[in-house]
Design a protein around this motif. Structure first.
Motif, PDB file in Angstrom:
ATOM      1  N   ASP A   1     -24.315 -13.621  -9.738  1.00  0.00           N
ATOM      2  CA  ASP A   1     -22.964 -13.352  -9.889  1.00  0.00           C
ATOM      3  C   ASP A   1     -22.406 -12.919  -8.585  1.00  0.00           C
ATOM      4  O   ASP A   1     -21.334 -13.398  -8.560  1.00  0.00           O
ATOM      5  N   ARG A   2     -22.929 -12.167  -8.204  1.00  0.00           N
ATOM      6  CA  ARG A   2     -22.621 -11.607  -6.761  1.00  0.00           C
ATOM      7  C   ARG A   2     -23.942 -11.326  -5.663  1.00  0.00           C
ATOM      8  O   ARG A   2     -24.635 -10.986  -6.305  1.00  0.00           O
ATOM      9  N   ILE A   3     -23.472 -11.590  -4.382  1.00  0.00           N
ATOM     10  CA  ILE A   3     -24.479 -11.576  -3.656  1.00  0.00           C
ATOM     11  C   ILE A   3     -24.268 -10.344  -2.717  1.00  0.00           C
ATOM     12  O   ILE A   3     -22.918 -10.524  -1.960  1.00  0.00           O
ATOM     13  N   ALA A   4     -25.233  -9.586  -2.420  1.00  0.00           N
ATOM     14  CA  ALA A   4     -24.883  -8.233  -1.090  1.00  0.00           C
ATOM     15  C   ALA A   4     -25.562  -9.051  -0.236  1.00  0.00           C
ATOM     16  O   ALA A   4     -26.953  -9.119  -0.066  1.00  0.00           O
ATOM     17  N   VAL A   5     -24.928  -9.416   1.025  1.00  0.00           N
ATOM     18  CA  VAL A   5     -25.749  -9.759   2.147  1.00  0.00           C
ATOM     19  C   VAL A   5     -26.240  -8.679   3.390  1.00  0.00           C
ATOM     20  O   VAL A   5     -25.249  -7.769   3.497  1.00  0.00           O
ATOM     21  N   MET A   6     -27.478  -8.481   3.295  1.00  0.00           N
ATOM     22  CA  MET A   6     -27.863  -7.228   4.322  1.00  0.00           C
ATOM     23  C   MET A   6     -28.337  -7.673   5.485  1.00  0.00           C
ATOM     24  O   MET A   6     -28.782  -8.877   5.749  1.00  0.00           O
ATOM     25  N   ASN A   7     -28.045  -6.744   6.343  1.00  0.00           N
ATOM     26  CA  ASN A   7     -28.617  -6.910   7.844  1.00  0.00           C
ATOM     27  C   ASN A   7     -28.853  -5.575   8.385  1.00  0.00           C
ATOM     28  O   ASN A   7     -28.272  -4.921   7.963  1.00  0.00           O
ATOM     29  N   LYS A   8     -30.160  -5.425   8.944  1.00  0.00           N
ATOM     30  CA  LYS A   8     -30.439  -4.339   9.605  1.00  0.00           C
ATOM     31  C   LYS A   8     -30.157  -3.083   8.742  1.00  0.00           C
ATOM     32  O   LYS A   8     -29.670  -2.156   9.196  1.00  0.00           O
ATOM     33  N   GLY A   9     -30.670  -3.114   7.503  1.00  0.00           N
ATOM     34  CA  GLY A   9     -30.533  -1.933   6.746  1.00  0.00           C
ATOM     35  C   GLY A   9     -29.478  -1.474   6.074  1.00  0.00           C
ATOM     36  O   GLY A   9     -29.194  -0.514   5.562  1.00  0.00           O
ATOM     37  N   ARG A  10     -28.318  -2.580   6.367  1.00  0.00           N
ATOM     38  CA  ARG A  10     -27.022  -2.298   5.745  1.00  0.00           C
ATOM     39  C   ARG A  10     -26.523  -3.622   4.770  1.00  0.00           C
ATOM     40  O   ARG A  10     -27.254  -4.700   5.159  1.00  0.00           O
ATOM     41  N   ILE A  11     -25.605  -3.441   4.083  1.00  0.00           N
ATOM     42  CA  ILE A  11     -24.847  -4.486   3.276  1.00  0.00           C
ATOM     43  C   ILE A  11     -23.656  -4.926   4.089  1.00  0.00           C
ATOM     44  O   ILE A  11     -22.818  -3.955   4.378  1.00  0.00           O
TER      45      ILE A  11
END
Ligand code: ADP
Length: 352
Positions: free
Chosen positions: A204-214
């Motif tokens: 339903d929702r996507i949390a896009v993560m990069n380098k330990g953060r959203i």
């Protein structure tokens, strides 16, 4: 339902998870999406209770499950976990595999029979209950794992790259299967994947993560159409990016030109920003209808006919390169000079 606040995990000098905040509603499917090493599995293991956070909290409803002082053990969190290697027992039948979790919990036999039947039917394996796993396909084996995870009635289902061991066709089928399963059961899910299509189909929702953060959280539509950072724009689908400086809201000075763009960045004039535009929004040769466009000029450097579209790489006057996916009828030659149009409504100012 699930509240994650200031969650952080370090291993000595390694910051596996920098600091994340996330609220997940009851019955929601959230995908944690990002490249390898961005902290997805660490987040899931923290939620599952396998590891303790360095800082921050995880709550389900009012119940505090994890903090740096205390961690409720995995078996008392009301969650089931599915991994990519779905560890089913080869010497047990499909039904016995699914029944196992209930047997160890001492559930009465008659109830086990009913519940196993019900869950095999949910994953559409009822007709294969007496088979052994080796007699089933990879997708069917993964469905055993799903039934086994669901039969113990968890409040929350955690999935860690559940489809990455399957071949491409099966993966595609199983994405829809997981979506259907969610529609049937309504269970809250956290789904870890590095595959953007999988996230877009299942969540339903996507949390896009990069380098330990959203970096951004939103629906598939929002993160694709309204990315807020250059990383999100480039990681979800393909994007042409032009870095530059914000002149005023909606106007960016790049190396060779001034670009008008949709600007919801909130950035102030003088800040370094990026303008993103998807290759299939770029027009070549003549101005597109339906609104103003930034006009650039370049030379066709590479051309490929792809059947459903033609794919051009154009070297612009200032030396930057831009990718254009245009209708297949248009045929340009390598070396040809060409006008390039970027519709203003398809250009977005994003943070670098
Ligand atoms: P992902 O699941 O997104 O691929 P992980 O959550 O597994 O990423 O890892 C995030 C970062 O933390 C990586 O840089 C990884 O090397 C590091 N990391 C994970 N677990 C450990 C550990 N037990 N010890 C040291 N570093 C770890």
């Amino acid at each position: 339902m699930i509240t994650i606040q200031g969650l952080r995990k370090t291993y000595g000098p390694v910051v596996a998870l920098d600091s994340i905040d996330l609220d997940i509603k009851t019955g929601e499917v959230i995908a944690l999406l990002g490249p390898s090493g961005c902290g997805k599995s660490t987040t899931l293991q923290l939620v599952a209770g396998f590891i303790a956070p360095t800082a921050g909290e995880i709550r389900v409803g009012e119940r505090l499950l994890s903090s740096s002082h205390s961690v409720v053990p995995p078996e008392r969190r009301g969650m089931s976990l599915i991994f990519q290697s779905y560890a089913i027992w080869p010497h047990k039948t499909v039904a016995e595999n699914v029944a196992f979790g209930l047997q160890v919990r001492g559930v009465p036999k008659a109830q086990i029979v009913t519940r196993v039947k019900q869950h095999l039917s949910t994953v559409r394996l009822d007709h294969l209950a007496e088979r052994y796993p080796s007699e089933l396909s990879g997708g069917q084996q993964q469905r055993i794992a799903l039934a086994r995870a669901l039969v113990v009635d968890p409040e929350i289902l955690l999935l860690d790259e559940p489809l990455s061991n399957l071949d491409a066709n099966l993966r595609e089928e199983m994405r829809f299967e997981i979506r259907r399963l969610h529609e049937t059961t309504g269970i809250t899910m956290i789904y870890v994947t590095h595959d953007q299509t999988e996230a877009m189909v299942c969540a339903d929702r996507i949390a896009v993560m990069n380098k330990g953060r959203i970096e951004q959280i939103g629906s598939a539509f929002e993160i694709y159409e309204q990315p807020r950072t250059q990383f999100v724009a480039s990681f979800i689908g393909r994007a042409n990016t032009f870095s530059g400086e914000l002149v005023e809201q909606g106007l960016v000075q790049t190396g060779g030109s001034r670009l008008q763009a949709i600007d919801e960045s909130g950035a102030r004039a003088g800040i370094a920003v990026t303008v993103c535009v998807r290759p299939h929004r770029v027009a070549l040769g003549s101005a597109p209808s339906g609104g103003p466009a930034n006009k650039l000029h370049g030379r066709i450097e590479r051309a490929a006919y792809l059947g459903e579209s033609s794919d051009y790489l154009v070297e612009l006057t200032d030396g930057t390169r831009i990718r254009a996916l245009v209708p297949p009828e248009t045929r340009y030659q390598v070396g040809q000079q060409i006008d390039v149009y970027l519709p203003v409504r398809d250009c977005r100012v994003v943070a670098q």
